[in-house]
Scaffold this motif. Structure first.
Motif, PDB file in Angstrom:
ATOM      1  N   ARG A 260       0.837  -1.217   0.000  1.00 31.07           N
ATOM      2  CA  ARG A 260       0.000   0.000   0.000  1.00 31.07           C
ATOM      3  C   ARG A 260       0.866   1.260   0.000  1.00 31.07           C
ATOM      4  N   LYS A 261       1.998   1.216   0.686  1.00 30.34           N
ATOM      5  CA  LYS A 261       2.902   2.361   0.703  1.00 30.34           C
ATOM      6  C   LYS A 261       3.553   2.564  -0.660  1.00 30.34           C
ATOM      7  N   LEU A 262       3.913   1.470  -1.332  1.00 31.08           N
ATOM      8  CA  LEU A 262       4.498   1.572  -2.664  1.00 31.08           C
ATOM      9  C   LEU A 262       3.499   2.168  -3.652  1.00 31.08           C
ATOM     10  N   ALA A 263       2.235   1.774  -3.525  1.00 31.93           N
ATOM     11  CA  ALA A 263       1.207   2.327  -4.406  1.00 31.93           C
ATOM     12  C   ALA A 263       1.075   3.828  -4.203  1.00 31.93           C
ATOM     13  N   THR A 264       1.148   4.264  -2.961  1.00 28.36           N
ATOM     14  CA  THR A 264       1.070   5.696  -2.667  1.00 28.36           C
ATOM     15  C   THR A 264       2.263   6.441  -3.254  1.00 28.36           C
ATOM     16  N   THR A 265       3.441   5.851  -3.151  1.00 32.44           N
ATOM     17  CA  THR A 265       4.647   6.468  -3.704  1.00 32.44           C
ATOM     18  C   THR A 265       4.529   6.624  -5.215  1.00 32.44           C
ATOM     19  N   ALA A 266       4.029   5.594  -5.897  1.00 33.45           N
ATOM     20  CA  ALA A 266       3.858   5.676  -7.342  1.00 33.45           C
ATOM     21  C   ALA A 266       2.850   6.761  -7.725  1.00 33.45           C
ATOM     22  N   GLU A 267       1.783   6.885  -6.947  1.00 34.18           N
ATOM     23  CA  GLU A 267       0.789   7.929  -7.216  1.00 34.18           C
ATOM     24  C   GLU A 267       1.396   9.319  -7.017  1.00 34.18           C
ATOM     25  N   MET A 268       2.219   9.473  -5.997  1.00 34.66           N
ATOM     26  CA  MET A 268       2.885  10.757  -5.756  1.00 34.66           C
ATOM     27  C   MET A 268       3.777  11.133  -6.933  1.00 34.66           C
TER      28      MET A 268
ATOM     29  N   VAL B  88       4.183  13.699 -24.922  1.00 34.35           N
ATOM     30  CA  VAL B  88       4.727  13.756 -26.279  1.00 34.35           C
ATOM     31  C   VAL B  88       3.885  14.711 -27.118  1.00 34.35           C
ATOM     32  N   ASP B  89       4.541  15.746 -27.638  1.00 34.16           N
ATOM     33  CA  ASP B  89       3.884  16.763 -28.469  1.00 34.16           C
ATOM     34  C   ASP B  89       4.715  16.926 -29.733  1.00 34.16           C
ATOM     35  N   PRO B  90       4.476  16.086 -30.753  1.00 35.31           N
ATOM     36  CA  PRO B  90       5.344  16.081 -31.937  1.00 35.31           C
ATOM     37  C   PRO B  90       5.418  17.455 -32.606  1.00 35.31           C
ATOM     38  N   ARG B  91       6.654  17.829 -32.948  1.00 33.85           N
ATOM     39  CA  ARG B  91       6.869  19.061 -33.693  1.00 33.85           C
ATOM     40  C   ARG B  91       8.226  18.947 -34.371  1.00 33.85           C
ATOM     41  N   PRO B  92       8.472  19.684 -35.451  1.00 32.96           N
ATOM     42  CA  PRO B  92       9.744  19.580 -36.169  1.00 32.96           C
ATOM     43  C   PRO B  92      10.934  19.898 -35.265  1.00 32.96           C
ATOM     44  N   GLY B  93      11.985  19.105 -35.401  1.00 35.49           N
ATOM     45  CA  GLY B  93      13.217  19.341 -34.663  1.00 35.49           C
ATOM     46  C   GLY B  93      13.219  18.827 -33.244  1.00 35.49           C
ATOM     47  N   VAL B  94      12.154  18.145 -32.820  1.00 35.98           N
ATOM     48  CA  VAL B  94      12.062  17.653 -31.451  1.00 35.98           C
ATOM     49  C   VAL B  94      11.918  16.138 -31.465  1.00 35.98           C
ATOM     50  N   ARG B  95      12.834  15.447 -30.786  1.00 35.94           N
ATOM     51  CA  ARG B  95      12.733  14.004 -30.604  1.00 35.94           C
ATOM     52  C   ARG B  95      12.348  13.730 -29.155  1.00 35.94           C
ATOM     53  N   TYR B  96      11.408  12.821 -28.967  1.00 36.60           N
ATOM     54  CA  TYR B  96      10.985  12.443 -27.622  1.00 36.60           C
ATOM     55  C   TYR B  96      11.482  11.039 -27.298  1.00 36.60           C
ATOM     56  N   PHE B  97      11.842  10.841 -26.038  1.00 44.01           N
ATOM     57  CA  PHE B  97      12.239   9.537 -25.522  1.00 44.01           C
ATOM     58  C   PHE B  97      11.398   9.251 -24.291  1.00 44.01           C
ATOM     59  N   MET B  98      11.049   7.987 -24.109  1.00 43.74           N
ATOM     60  CA  MET B  98      10.142   7.581 -23.032  1.00 43.74           C
ATOM     61  C   MET B  98      10.850   6.694 -22.027  1.00 43.74           C
ATOM     62  N   THR B  99      10.676   6.991 -20.754  1.00 39.35           N
ATOM     63  CA  THR B  99      11.001   6.002 -19.737  1.00 39.35           C
ATOM     64  C   THR B  99       9.779   5.118 -19.520  1.00 39.35           C
ATOM     65  N   ASP B 100      10.000   3.917 -19.030  1.00 38.11           N
ATOM     66  CA  ASP B 100       8.895   2.976 -18.822  1.00 38.11           C
ATOM     67  C   ASP B 100       8.072   3.438 -17.616  1.00 38.11           C
ATOM     68  N   PRO B 101       6.816   3.869 -17.809  1.00 39.57           N
ATOM     69  CA  PRO B 101       6.026   4.383 -16.686  1.00 39.57           C
ATOM     70  C   PRO B 101       5.653   3.312 -15.668  1.00 39.57           C
ATOM     71  N   ASP B 102       5.780   2.048 -16.039  1.00 37.54           N
ATOM     72  CA  ASP B 102       5.418   0.963 -15.125  1.00 37.54           C
ATOM     73  C   ASP B 102       6.607   0.414 -14.343  1.00 37.54           C
ATOM     74  N   TRP B 103       7.805   0.943 -14.632  1.00 45.46           N
ATOM     75  CA  TRP B 103       8.996   0.473 -13.920  1.00 45.46           C
ATOM     76  C   TRP B 103       9.308   1.393 -12.751  1.00 45.46           C
ATOM     77  N   HIS B 104       9.727   0.787 -11.630  1.00 44.91           N
ATOM     78  CA  HIS B 104      10.168   1.541 -10.461  1.00 44.91           C
ATOM     79  C   HIS B 104      11.467   0.932  -9.943  1.00 44.91           C
ATOM     80  N   PRO B 105      12.322   1.715  -9.297  1.00 43.29           N
ATOM     81  CA  PRO B 105      13.626   1.210  -8.859  1.00 43.29           C
ATOM     82  C   PRO B 105      13.559   0.013  -7.923  1.00 43.29           C
ATOM     83  N   TRP B 106      12.441  -0.164  -7.224  1.00 38.49           N
ATOM     84  CA  TRP B 106      12.369  -1.310  -6.321  1.00 38.49           C
ATOM     85  C   TRP B 106      12.055  -2.613  -7.053  1.00 38.49           C
TER      86      TRP B 106
END
Length: 346
Positions: A43-51, A212-230
């Protein structure tokens, strides 16, 4: 065994710990990483992810939460803590390198078992961060190591992000890397439109698909939103926004490759960001900091000629010469900075 104690609350704490453990292993030292959140109930981990997502959406909320941070060590699972202590006994942990002050009550409980362990508080920031300040009553003998020193305004030692030398300035495109640290916090997104017309191409680290807001000259990179350091002791998964495949570097985070090729980073001055700036010799264009520790980091970077406020650079007409000068200052400084992993492994 050298046990590196990190926290998943901030990648700017966790990733330097991973880097230190990796550099130690490369030197033949036995090193492992423990993440504080692995001792917490679900439950504490879930709260941390929400924060995390709340702070990403609203920097004002993040600043308030930073000031009011509570000690997670007060709610650790006793069974998980006992299992960790048994592992430390089995592995004969001889040194604890503590990257988060929230570990200190746990370390104190372990030492109460009569164990003799060297304790090093490794400060990624130029002054003690909130996690260490909230552990002010801790009395166990320890050493303090600052990777950025806000008193002498120097970088006395550091943890190499990569063994490769910085990319030569002539080999870098006029490209900037924008990010908000491990939780995507800060004002970096507010400057994308302005910078897109500055003559620089942009690499932007996104944390959710909606970033992500595509526009000329801008490249976007994504971190995995479901991954956490623990979840594991690997570096954060990363992918280009137009790809479905995440990659994970074995020696350092893949995002460091974006830092190495950029002519500057646009970010708040977190400890991990300063580490990347140093070892890539990539100047830092400073955005509003999160708290007093990041503010002092930025002051040190300015004093050493490694960074300037974003607004100052903007008012210069987005000067490439200013960036090249800061790159040279970083190159001159690197040979004189001690490798803390070498000292610790000796």
């Amino acid at each position: 065994m050298i046990e590196v104690l990190t926290s998943g609350v901030a990648l700017g704490v966790h990733v330097p710990g991973l880097l230190l453990a990796q550099r130690l292993r490369e030197r033949g030292a036995a090193a492992d990483v423990s993440v504080l959140e692995r001792l917490l109930p679900e439950r504490k981990l879930a709260t941390t992810a929400e924060m995390k997502w709340a702070f990403h959406r609203d920097f004002r909320l993040a600043k308030a939460g930073h000031r009011l941070a509570t000690d997670p060590a007060a709610v650790t699972d006793p069974a998980a803590e006992a299992a960790l202590f048994d592992r430390w006994d089995t592995e004969r942990a001889g040194t604890f390198v503590v990257f988060s002050g929230f570990w200190l009550p746990i370390v104190e409980r372990y030492l109460a078992r009569g164990r003799a362990v060297r304790v090093v508080l490794c400060h990624i920031d130029a002054i003690a961060s909130p996690s260490f300040r909230k552990a002010a009553g801790w009395q166990v003998p320890h050493e303090d190591v600052f990777l950025v020193d806000g008193t002498s305004m120097t970088v006395p030692c550091s943890v190499p992000v990569s063994a490769r030398p910085p990319v030569p300035w002539a080999d870098r495109q006029p490209r900037l890397y924008l990010h908000g640290g491990g939780w995507g916090m800060g004002t970096y997104r507010e400057h994308i439109a302005e910078l897109a017309g500055s003559g620089f191409a942009l690499d932007v680290l996104a944390y959710r698909e909606s970033d992500v807001d595509p526009r000329p000259g801008v490249r976007y990179f994504m971190t995995d939103p479901d991954w956490h350091p623990w979840h594991d002791n690997g570096f954060p998964p990363l992918r280009p926004a137009d790809s479905a495949t995440y990659t994970r570097g074995a020696a350092h985070p893949d995002s460091f490759e974006l830092v190495r090729m950029a002519q500057a980073m646009v970010s708040k001055p977190g400890g991990g960001t300063c580490l990347d700036s140093l070892w890539s010799a990539t100047p830092l264009l400073l955005l509003e900091p999160l708290g007093a520790a990041e503010k002092r980091n930025g002051e040190v970077w300015q004093r050493l000629g490694f960074g300037i406020p974003y607004e100052t650079w903007r008012d210069s007409g987005f000067s490439g010469e200013l960036l090249a000068g800061m790159h040279q200052a970083l190159l001159r400084a690197l040979p004189g900075i001690a490798d803390y992993s070498a000292e610790l492994a000796a």
